[in-house]
Enzyme design. Structure first.
Site, PDB file in Angstrom:
ATOM      1  N   GLY A 196     126.185  12.286 -21.464  1.00  0.00           N
ATOM      2  CA  GLY A 196     125.043  12.025 -20.583  1.00  0.00           C
ATOM      3  C   GLY A 196     125.005  10.636 -19.971  1.00  0.00           C
ATOM      4  N   ASN A 198     119.850   7.726 -16.893  1.00  0.00           N
ATOM      5  CA  ASN A 198     118.635   7.736 -16.059  1.00  0.00           C
ATOM      6  C   ASN A 198     117.601   8.768 -16.477  1.00  0.00           C
ATOM      7  OD1 ASN A 198     120.420   9.699 -15.147  1.00  0.00           O
ATOM      8  ND2 ASN A 198     119.784   9.493 -13.014  1.00  0.00           N
ATOM      9  N   SER A 258     124.194   8.424 -23.303  1.00  0.00           N
ATOM     10  CA  SER A 258     124.599   7.081 -22.881  1.00  0.00           C
ATOM     11  C   SER A 258     124.247   6.088 -23.986  1.00  0.00           C
ATOM     12  CB  SER A 258     123.876   6.698 -21.593  1.00  0.00           C
ATOM     13  OG  SER A 258     124.009   5.309 -21.379  1.00  0.00           O
ATOM     14  N   GLU A 259     125.112   5.118 -24.195  1.00  0.00           N
ATOM     15  CA  GLU A 259     124.858   4.098 -25.225  1.00  0.00           C
ATOM     16  C   GLU A 259     123.647   3.230 -24.858  1.00  0.00           C
ATOM     17  OE1 GLU A 259     127.408   4.514 -23.269  1.00  0.00           O
ATOM     18  OE2 GLU A 259     128.422   2.666 -22.683  1.00  0.00           O
ATOM     19  N   VAL A 290     131.208   8.781 -10.486  1.00  0.00           N
ATOM     20  CA  VAL A 290     132.394   9.471  -9.971  1.00  0.00           C
ATOM     21  C   VAL A 290     133.657   8.955 -10.668  1.00  0.00           C
ATOM     22  CG1 VAL A 290     133.820   9.872  -7.922  1.00  0.00           C
ATOM     23  CG2 VAL A 290     131.319   9.889  -7.727  1.00  0.00           C
ATOM     24  N   THR A 299     134.076   7.585 -13.604  1.00  0.00           N
ATOM     25  CA  THR A 299     134.191   8.071 -14.980  1.00  0.00           C
ATOM     26  C   THR A 299     134.511   9.562 -14.964  1.00  0.00           C
ATOM     27  OG1 THR A 299     132.355   6.555 -15.413  1.00  0.00           O
ATOM     28  CG2 THR A 299     133.110   7.883 -17.255  1.00  0.00           C
ATOM     29  N   GLU A 340     128.654  16.420 -13.061  1.00  0.00           N
ATOM     30  CA  GLU A 340     127.467  16.056 -12.274  1.00  0.00           C
ATOM     31  C   GLU A 340     127.581  14.568 -11.976  1.00  0.00           C
ATOM     32  OE1 GLU A 340     125.107  17.988 -11.124  1.00  0.00           O
ATOM     33  OE2 GLU A 340     125.652  19.840 -12.140  1.00  0.00           O
ATOM     34  N   GLY A 355     127.866  11.139  -8.867  1.00  0.00           N
ATOM     35  CA  GLY A 355     126.994  10.338  -8.007  1.00  0.00           C
ATOM     36  C   GLY A 355     126.877  10.875  -6.590  1.00  0.00           C
ATOM     37  N   CYS A 374     120.348  10.359  -9.102  1.00  0.00           N
ATOM     38  CA  CYS A 374     121.648  10.710  -8.496  1.00  0.00           C
ATOM     39  C   CYS A 374     121.498  11.327  -7.116  1.00  0.00           C
ATOM     40  CB  CYS A 374     122.399  11.655  -9.412  1.00  0.00           C
ATOM     41  SG  CYS A 374     121.420  13.094  -9.876  1.00  0.00           S
ATOM     42  N   GLU A 405     127.440   4.116  -3.656  1.00  0.00           N
ATOM     43  CA  GLU A 405     126.227   4.411  -4.417  1.00  0.00           C
ATOM     44  C   GLU A 405     125.746   3.122  -5.090  1.00  0.00           C
ATOM     45  OE1 GLU A 405     126.453   6.592  -8.176  1.00  0.00           O
ATOM     46  OE2 GLU A 405     124.780   7.824  -7.514  1.00  0.00           O
ATOM     47  N   GLY A 460     130.887  16.376  -7.581  1.00  0.00           N
ATOM     48  CA  GLY A 460     130.906  17.179  -8.796  1.00  0.00           C
ATOM     49  C   GLY A 460     131.588  18.509  -8.689  1.00  0.00           C
ATOM     50  N   GLU A 467     124.364  22.948 -12.681  1.00  0.00           N
ATOM     51  CA  GLU A 467     123.453  23.027 -13.812  1.00  0.00           C
ATOM     52  C   GLU A 467     122.204  23.767 -13.352  1.00  0.00           C
ATOM     53  OE1 GLU A 467     123.069  18.967 -15.354  1.00  0.00           O
ATOM     54  OE2 GLU A 467     124.625  19.442 -16.813  1.00  0.00           O
TER      55      GLU A 467
HETATM   56  P1  NAD Z   1     128.791   6.303 -16.478  1.00  0.00           P
HETATM   57  O1  NAD Z   1     129.830   7.107 -15.800  1.00  0.00           O
HETATM   58  O2  NAD Z   1     128.999   4.852 -16.634  1.00  0.00           O
HETATM   59  O3  NAD Z   1     128.553   6.856 -17.971  1.00  0.00           O
HETATM   60  C1  NAD Z   1     128.185   8.192 -18.207  1.00  0.00           C
HETATM   61  C2  NAD Z   1     128.558   8.569 -19.628  1.00  0.00           C
HETATM   62  O4  NAD Z   1     129.971   8.599 -19.760  1.00  0.00           O
HETATM   63  C3  NAD Z   1     128.065   7.604 -20.698  1.00  0.00           C
HETATM   64  O5  NAD Z   1     127.604   8.357 -21.799  1.00  0.00           O
HETATM   65  C4  NAD Z   1     129.317   6.815 -21.061  1.00  0.00           C
HETATM   66  O6  NAD Z   1     129.302   6.308 -22.363  1.00  0.00           O
HETATM   67  C5  NAD Z   1     130.370   7.890 -20.914  1.00  0.00           C
HETATM   68  N1  NAD Z   1     131.742   7.427 -20.675  1.00  0.00           N
HETATM   69  C6  NAD Z   1     132.164   6.257 -20.162  1.00  0.00           C
HETATM   70  N2  NAD Z   1     133.516   6.243 -20.076  1.00  0.00           N
HETATM   71  C7  NAD Z   1     133.948   7.438 -20.535  1.00  0.00           C
HETATM   72  C8  NAD Z   1     135.235   8.033 -20.677  1.00  0.00           C
HETATM   73  N3  NAD Z   1     136.353   7.398 -20.341  1.00  0.00           N
HETATM   74  N4  NAD Z   1     135.308   9.293 -21.173  1.00  0.00           N
HETATM   75  C9  NAD Z   1     134.195   9.976 -21.504  1.00  0.00           C
HETATM   76  N5  NAD Z   1     132.939   9.452 -21.388  1.00  0.00           N
HETATM   77  C10 NAD Z   1     132.815   8.200 -20.913  1.00  0.00           C
HETATM   78  O7  NAD Z   1     127.442   6.615 -15.714  1.00  0.00           O
HETATM   79  P2  NAD Z   1     125.999   5.950 -15.947  1.00  0.00           P
HETATM   80  O8  NAD Z   1     126.048   4.557 -15.445  1.00  0.00           O
HETATM   81  O9  NAD Z   1     125.568   6.209 -17.342  1.00  0.00           O
HETATM   82  O10 NAD Z   1     125.070   6.835 -15.018  1.00  0.00           O
HETATM   83  C11 NAD Z   1     124.862   6.587 -13.661  1.00  0.00           C
HETATM   84  C12 NAD Z   1     125.677   7.541 -12.823  1.00  0.00           C
HETATM   85  O11 NAD Z   1     125.366   8.893 -13.181  1.00  0.00           O
HETATM   86  C13 NAD Z   1     125.400   7.461 -11.332  1.00  0.00           C
HETATM   87  O12 NAD Z   1     126.604   7.485 -10.634  1.00  0.00           O
HETATM   88  C14 NAD Z   1     124.592   8.724 -11.047  1.00  0.00           C
HETATM   89  O13 NAD Z   1     124.673   9.177  -9.722  1.00  0.00           O
HETATM   90  C15 NAD Z   1     125.187   9.678 -12.014  1.00  0.00           C
HETATM   91  N6  NAD Z   1     124.268  10.796 -12.285  1.00  0.00           N
HETATM   92  C16 NAD Z   1     124.542  12.029 -11.761  1.00  0.00           C
HETATM   93  C17 NAD Z   1     123.673  13.091 -11.989  1.00  0.00           C
HETATM   94  C18 NAD Z   1     123.943  14.459 -11.414  1.00  0.00           C
HETATM   95  O14 NAD Z   1     123.331  15.412 -11.884  1.00  0.00           O
HETATM   96  N7  NAD Z   1     124.807  14.613 -10.441  1.00  0.00           N
HETATM   97  C19 NAD Z   1     122.522  12.882 -12.757  1.00  0.00           C
HETATM   98  C20 NAD Z   1     122.280  11.615 -13.271  1.00  0.00           C
HETATM   99  C21 NAD Z   1     123.162  10.577 -13.033  1.00  0.00           C
END
Ligand code: NAD
Length: 488
Positions: free
Chosen positions: A149, A152, A177-178, A229, A231, A249, A251, A283, A385, A458, A462
């Site tokens: 997850g 947000n 998320s941490e 995106v 990640t 899911e 950005g 997002c 983004e 994506g 969902e």
């Molecule tokens: P992030 O990609 O930094 O982290 C998301 C999750 O991935 C965290 O739990 C993190 O610990 C984990 N992670 C990090 N590196 C990883 C790896 N190598 N392998 C597996 N997991 C890993 O994103 P964020 O900063 O937590 O969230 C913000 C982003 O999320 C924005 O880009 C936003 O648009 C997107 N978002 C999308 C939706 C959607 O439904 N499309 C919903 C909410 C947020």
């Protein structure tokens, strides 16, 4: 420091020690201080989570869908009963206003579980004659699914992933998320309280390294990921090594298109919702606001006036606050850097643009609601983004031009159109390359409606009926009705 609560990983219906005592801190974005500590999932915890998930799957997948549905509906009732406590937890973790969390985050999470609990007993296969023989199909669960997850909507994201997975008879290991690890743990407790068997929903804690472990583990059949995106592409590449199914899911940089004939107040409301709700950390945000030329002067006047007068930024738990803190100091800095780039590249700052220090939350990570005008499509703020309260406003002349410009991005999460002309509304929406679209609305996402992205935003969806297919696999069974013919 010693007074801080330390949470552990939630495995097999209880919190378990990680053995090493290694923890990470969770910061309250509105105060800048540490709220609590969480134990990192060590190898021992990870193995326990897998062993437990296997045991959970053996029990859960054998239950009838009606039995699973009944248990999930108990969890829905508990989520609603605990709405205020859970919402307060989300406010403390995310910095978003109580005004929002108390009516949206838990409610929409519970709705999704209720929706899929209702659908579970209707999952069916089919039967087809082949001469005297026939075959039939069964929709079977995938096994152990991983949920990863973003920060947000922590509890809502956990619900949106767990709901279809569990309803279809799968089990889930979830890594929040941490930055916001609490909501998923509370969901796990509620599942246990509702009667979900041990091991069906385990929560492992840690950063991307724990996430990465989930994406390569042999015993995991699917990864449902919400995040950036960049990640997402890593997660998908890692998942490919064991051919896991994926839901991504990611950005967006979504367009909101306002035609001359739109109701100006509605259009301004949409632009503000699409940029300032959850202080811009959504997002689906419509961060590229395209306004048709004749509408522009009145639109911009009201937008500025309402942004400067109607936004109450401050302690997110205060009932009056409608605009909270960004998730972290580093994210605040990142958003401010984007604002500086916008100015450098020639956009005009109409309002905002600075960090804020509200009196009742002077140490929080706030950024003022910010609006840029005179934007061009090639500016960095128009392409990347930002995930903060930064709106870019563009003008356009005609329909074909705005469709082409709206689609001129590698992202395709959402889009909105405001017009009173119903044929134009549908005509335009049908040409936009986005998975989640709104006409004379913005941001609503009921559990019945599938959500997900086109292009780099994506893969998969969902919510909505569609999602059942993503958490089941088809087994086809051929039945011979006569003696078997054989050349041997
Ligand atoms: P992030 O990609 O930094 O982290 C998301 C999750 O991935 C965290 O739990 C993190 O610990 C984990 N992670 C990090 N590196 C990883 C790896 N190598 N392998 C597996 N997991 C890993 O994103 P964020 O900063 O937590 O969230 C913000 C982003 O999320 C924005 O880009 C936003 O648009 C997107 N978002 C999308 C939706 C959607 O439904 N499309 C919903 C909410 C947020």
């Amino acid at each position: 420091m010693s007074a801080l609560v330390t949470y552990q990983n939630y495995v097999h219906g209880q919190y378990i020690s990680n053995g090493s005592g290694e923890t990470f801190e969770v910061i309250n974005p509105a105060t800048g201080s540490v709220s609590y500590l969480v134990e990192v999932a060590t190898d021992a915890v990870k193995q326990a989570a897998i062993d437990s998930a296997k045991a959970g799957f053996a029990v859960w997948s054998k239950m009838t869908p009606m039995e699973r549905s009944r248990i999930l509906l108990k969890a829905v009732a508990l989520l609603r009963e605990h709405n205020d406590e859970l919402a307060a937890g989300e406010v403390l973790d995310t910095g978003k206003p109580w005004q929002e969390a108390s009516v949206v985050d838990i409610v929409t999470g519970a709705d999704s579980i209720e929706f899929f609990a209702g659908l579970a007993p209707s999952i069916e296969g089919n039967q087809q004659p082949v001469g005297e023989d026939f075959y039939y199909t069964r929709r079977e669960p995938l096994g152990i699914c991983a949920g990863i997850g973003a920060w947000n909507y922590p509890l809502q994201i956990a619900c949106w992933k767990a709901a279809p997975a569990l309803a279809c008879g799968n089990v889930m290991i979830f890594k929040p998320s941490e930055e916001t690890p609490r909501g998923a743990m509370r969901l796990a407790e509620i599942f246990t309280q509702a009667g979900v068997p041990d091991g069906v929903f385990n929560v492992v804690q840690g950063d991307g390294r724990v996430g990465a472990w989930l994406t390569t583990n042999d015993d995991i059949a699917k990864v449902s990921f919400t995040g950036e995106v960049g990640t997402g592409t890593k997660v998908m590449a890692a998942a490919s090594s064991t051919l896991k199914e994926v839901t991504m899911e990611l950005g967006g940089k979504s367009p909101l298109i306002i035609f001359n004939d739109a109701d100006v107040d509605n259009a301004v409301s949409a632009a503000m919702l699409a940029n300032f709700y959850t202080q811009g950390e959504v997002c689906t945000n419509g961060t590229r606001v395209f306004v048709q030329k004749d509408m522009y002067p009145q639109f911009i006047e009201r937008l500025k006036q309402r942004t400067e007068n109607n936004i109450v930024c401050g302690d997110p738990m205060d009932a009056e606050t409608n605009f909270g803190a960004l998730i972290s100091r580093s994210h605040q800095q990142k958003v401010l850097e984007y604002i500086a780039i916008g100015q450098k590249e020639g956009a005009t700052l109409l309002t905002g643009g600075t960090a804020l220090q509200p009196e009742n939350a002077p140490h929080g990570f706030f950024v003022a609601p910010t609006i840029f005008t005179d934007c061009t499509d090639d500016m960095t703020i128009a392409k990347e983004e930002i995930f903060g309260p930064v709106m870019s406003v563009f003008t356009f002349e005609d329909e074909q031009e705005v469709i082409q410009r709206a689609n001129n991005t590698h992202l395709g999460l959402a889009a909105g159109v405001f017009t009173q002309d119903i044929t134009r509304a549908h005509r335009v929406i049908h040409q936009l390359e986005a998975g989640i679209c709104w006409i004379n609305a913005y941001g609503a996402s009921p559990a019945e409606m599938p959500v997900g992205g086109y292009k780099m935003s994506g893969i998969g969806r969902e919510n909505g009926n569609e999602t059942l297919k993503a958490y089941t696999q088809i087994k086809a069974v051929y039945v011979g009705m006569q003696p078997l013919e054989s050349p041997f």
